[in-house]
Enzyme design. Structure first.
Site, PDB file in Angstrom:
ATOM      1  N   GLY A  11       8.073   7.092  -7.985  1.00  0.00           N
ATOM      2  CA  GLY A  11       7.662   5.851  -8.641  1.00  0.00           C
ATOM      3  C   GLY A  11       8.853   4.967  -8.955  1.00  0.00           C
ATOM      4  CE1 TYR A 146       0.378   4.976 -19.038  1.00  0.00           C
ATOM      5  CE2 TYR A 146       0.433   3.253 -20.707  1.00  0.00           C
ATOM      6  CZ  TYR A 146       1.089   4.036 -19.766  1.00  0.00           C
ATOM      7  OH  TYR A 146       2.456   3.881 -19.576  1.00  0.00           O
TER       8      TYR A 146
HETATM    9  P1  NAD Z   1       4.909   4.299 -11.204  1.00  0.00           P
HETATM   10  O1  NAD Z   1       3.455   4.224 -10.942  1.00  0.00           O
HETATM   11  O2  NAD Z   1       5.830   3.498 -10.345  1.00  0.00           O
HETATM   12  O3  NAD Z   1       5.407   5.801 -11.163  1.00  0.00           O
HETATM   13  C1  NAD Z   1       4.635   6.887 -11.580  1.00  0.00           C
HETATM   14  C2  NAD Z   1       4.789   8.012 -10.567  1.00  0.00           C
HETATM   15  O4  NAD Z   1       4.081   9.175 -11.014  1.00  0.00           O
HETATM   16  C3  NAD Z   1       4.211   7.657  -9.194  1.00  0.00           C
HETATM   17  O5  NAD Z   1       5.151   7.911  -8.179  1.00  0.00           O
HETATM   18  C4  NAD Z   1       2.986   8.577  -9.064  1.00  0.00           C
HETATM   19  O6  NAD Z   1       2.682   8.903  -7.718  1.00  0.00           O
HETATM   20  C5  NAD Z   1       3.418   9.762  -9.909  1.00  0.00           C
HETATM   21  N1  NAD Z   1       2.290  10.571 -10.406  1.00  0.00           N
HETATM   22  C6  NAD Z   1       1.194  10.137 -11.089  1.00  0.00           C
HETATM   23  N2  NAD Z   1       0.379  11.182 -11.356  1.00  0.00           N
HETATM   24  C7  NAD Z   1       0.972  12.291 -10.850  1.00  0.00           C
HETATM   25  C8  NAD Z   1       0.633  13.666 -10.813  1.00  0.00           C
HETATM   26  N3  NAD Z   1      -0.506  14.117 -11.358  1.00  0.00           N
HETATM   27  N4  NAD Z   1       1.491  14.542 -10.225  1.00  0.00           N
HETATM   28  C9  NAD Z   1       2.646  14.114  -9.671  1.00  0.00           C
HETATM   29  N5  NAD Z   1       3.023  12.813  -9.663  1.00  0.00           N
HETATM   30  C10 NAD Z   1       2.194  11.911 -10.239  1.00  0.00           C
HETATM   31  O7  NAD Z   1       5.127   3.909 -12.746  1.00  0.00           O
HETATM   32  P2  NAD Z   1       6.473   3.662 -13.579  1.00  0.00           P
HETATM   33  O8  NAD Z   1       6.482   2.284 -14.067  1.00  0.00           O
HETATM   34  O9  NAD Z   1       7.629   4.165 -12.805  1.00  0.00           O
HETATM   35  O10 NAD Z   1       6.205   4.611 -14.831  1.00  0.00           O
HETATM   36  C11 NAD Z   1       6.806   5.895 -14.934  1.00  0.00           C
HETATM   37  C12 NAD Z   1       6.556   6.477 -16.300  1.00  0.00           C
HETATM   38  O11 NAD Z   1       7.092   5.621 -17.312  1.00  0.00           O
HETATM   39  C13 NAD Z   1       5.077   6.680 -16.637  1.00  0.00           C
HETATM   40  O12 NAD Z   1       4.926   7.883 -17.371  1.00  0.00           O
HETATM   41  C14 NAD Z   1       4.764   5.487 -17.531  1.00  0.00           C
HETATM   42  O13 NAD Z   1       3.719   5.766 -18.428  1.00  0.00           O
HETATM   43  C15 NAD Z   1       6.085   5.294 -18.255  1.00  0.00           C
HETATM   44  N6  NAD Z   1       6.225   3.897 -18.729  1.00  0.00           N
HETATM   45  C16 NAD Z   1       6.579   2.904 -17.880  1.00  0.00           C
HETATM   46  C17 NAD Z   1       6.687   1.600 -18.363  1.00  0.00           C
HETATM   47  C18 NAD Z   1       7.109   0.450 -17.478  1.00  0.00           C
HETATM   48  O14 NAD Z   1       7.194  -0.676 -17.990  1.00  0.00           O
HETATM   49  N7  NAD Z   1       7.429   0.631 -16.232  1.00  0.00           N
HETATM   50  C19 NAD Z   1       6.393   1.321 -19.709  1.00  0.00           C
HETATM   51  C20 NAD Z   1       5.999   2.369 -20.534  1.00  0.00           C
HETATM   52  C21 NAD Z   1       5.939   3.669 -20.032  1.00  0.00           C
END
Ligand code: NAD
Ligand code: UDP
Length: 328
Positions: A11, A146
């Site tokens: 991700g 979420y």
């Molecule tokens: P993203 O969707 O780019 O990345 C998430 C990754 O997790 C993806 O590659 C997805 O394939 C993988 N994934 C999901 N479910 C899975 C599972 N069951 N098993 C294995 N892999 C799985 O999102 P992101 O923006 O990179 O977010 C990453 C983390 O950071 C998340 O936990 C999100 O809640 C947290 N977060 C992000 C933000 C933001 O602004 N980007 C803000 C708050 C929290």
């Protein structure tokens, strides 16, 4: 050499964390099931001697042969569009997935850092949001899958810390952006930049008076890295306090991209938080951390990334079949 497992590695945030830990001299094991990620985010690491990748759904039992020093649990759908499409998977990865990773951390005697979110504050009644605010979340609304998964994730993590003495860290991430965000993930920055690049109007939801505070990826990764290596077990906000309304932000993007399109107003999604700004006093004091990249600089870099994508990526809509990820 220390070993670190990073879930959600394919991700946006996870892939940047892989880069950072490789750069710091760690052996990195990336894990992902690609439900919202993209293997291309890790292509540059595929032949790196200190990197390996395991395709696995973390809601299923996790087996790792190597010893582990650290685990960073970043797997979870993160955009409102994604978690509306896959609500059950979102609940499972925050609850069952976190439980599996806590069990793994216990067996390996590893320190576990979990990715929590500003969404634990819901539609906040306190502004800016500090870590002692308990939040205002609609448990049964569309975003509840979420928000509540992340709140449960924090609770079970603290329970493992208190009951089993596990070393744990909790980062509350506020809106973070940068290269490798998925263009069609529906979050506001890829949405506006994609629309500008395709020559479409920019869709502002509601009257655009709701606010967000955007943090550039390099600043976020630095904050997470420092928190992991600190000795603080309670949640810490990491984000950029520079707040802007979504309508003003649309105007900024129109200027940056030099598009001749305009902002158009659409319905506000249910429970869309009206204001969001991190209080980062704790991170400043504890980690000597604060964001360094201005919105202007960060948006330029992010736009350069989206501009470099192929026409096919730019016009690709999200028609993925999620059913293969949903096991009975
Ligand atoms: P993203 O969707 O780019 O990345 C998430 C990754 O997790 C993806 O590659 C997805 O394939 C993988 N994934 C999901 N479910 C899975 C599972 N069951 N098993 C294995 N892999 C799985 O999102 P992101 O923006 O990179 O977010 C990453 C983390 O950071 C998340 O936990 C999100 O809640 C947290 N977060 C992000 C933000 C933001 O602004 N980007 C803000 C708050 C929290
Ligand atoms: N938003 C918008 N137009 C879009 C996408 C999002 O106006 O095309 C708004 C959304 O309603 C929210 C803000 O931008 O108020 C940030 O949305 P995002 O999905 O990026 O993340 P959130 O902070 O809501 O989780």
């Amino acid at each position: 050499m220390k070993n670190v497992l990073i879930t959600g590695a394919a991700g946006f945030l996870g892939s940047h964390l892989c880069d950072r830990f490789i750069k710091e001299g760690f052996y990195v094991i990336g894990m992902d099931n690609f439900i919202t990620g993209d293997i291309r985010n890790l292509e540059h690491l595929q032949s790196h001697p200190n990197f390996e990748f395991i395709e696995h759904d973390v809601t299923q039992h996790i087996t790792i042969e190597k010893p582990l020093d650290y685990i960073l649990h970043f797997a979870s759908p993160a955009s409102p569009i994604d978690y509306l499409k896959i609500p059950i998977q979102t609940l499972k990865v925050g609850s069952l997935g976190t439980h599996n990773l806590l069990g793994l951390a216990k067996v390996k005697k590893a320190r576990l850092l979990i990715a929590s979110t500003s969404e634990v504050y819901g539609d906040p009644l306190v502004h800016p949001q500090n870590e002692s605010y308990y939040g205002n979340v609609n448990t049964i609304g569309p975003r509840g899958v979420y928000d509540e998964a992340k709140r449960f994730q924090e609770s079970i993590t603290m329970a493992y810390h208190r009951f089993h003495g596990l070393e744990t860290r909790i980062v509350r991430i506020f809106n973070t952006y940068g290269p490798r965000m998925r263009l069609n993930d529906g979050r506001v920055i890829p949405a506006f930049m994609g629309q500008a690049l395709r020559g479409e109007d920019l869709t502002v939801f509601g009257d655009g008076s709701q606010t967000r505070s955007f943090c550039y990826i390099d600043d976020q990764v630095e904050g997470i890295y420092k928190l992991l290596l600190s000795d603080y077990v309670y949640p810490v906000n990491i984000g950029n306090p520079n707040e802007i309304s979504i309508s003003d932000f649309a105007e900024e993007i129109i200027k940056l991209t030099n598009t001749s399109q305009k902002a158009v107003y659409k319905d506000l999604p249910v429970d869309d938080p009206m204001q969001r700004q991190p209080d980062i006093s704790l991170a400043k004091k504890l980690l000597n951390w604060e964001p360094k990249v201005s919105r202007e600089e960060g948006m330029k870099k992010t736009y350069a990334y989206f501009k470099s994508l192929s026409k096919e990526d730019l016009f690709k809509r999200d028609h993925r079949d999620f059913s293969k990820h949903i096991k009975p």
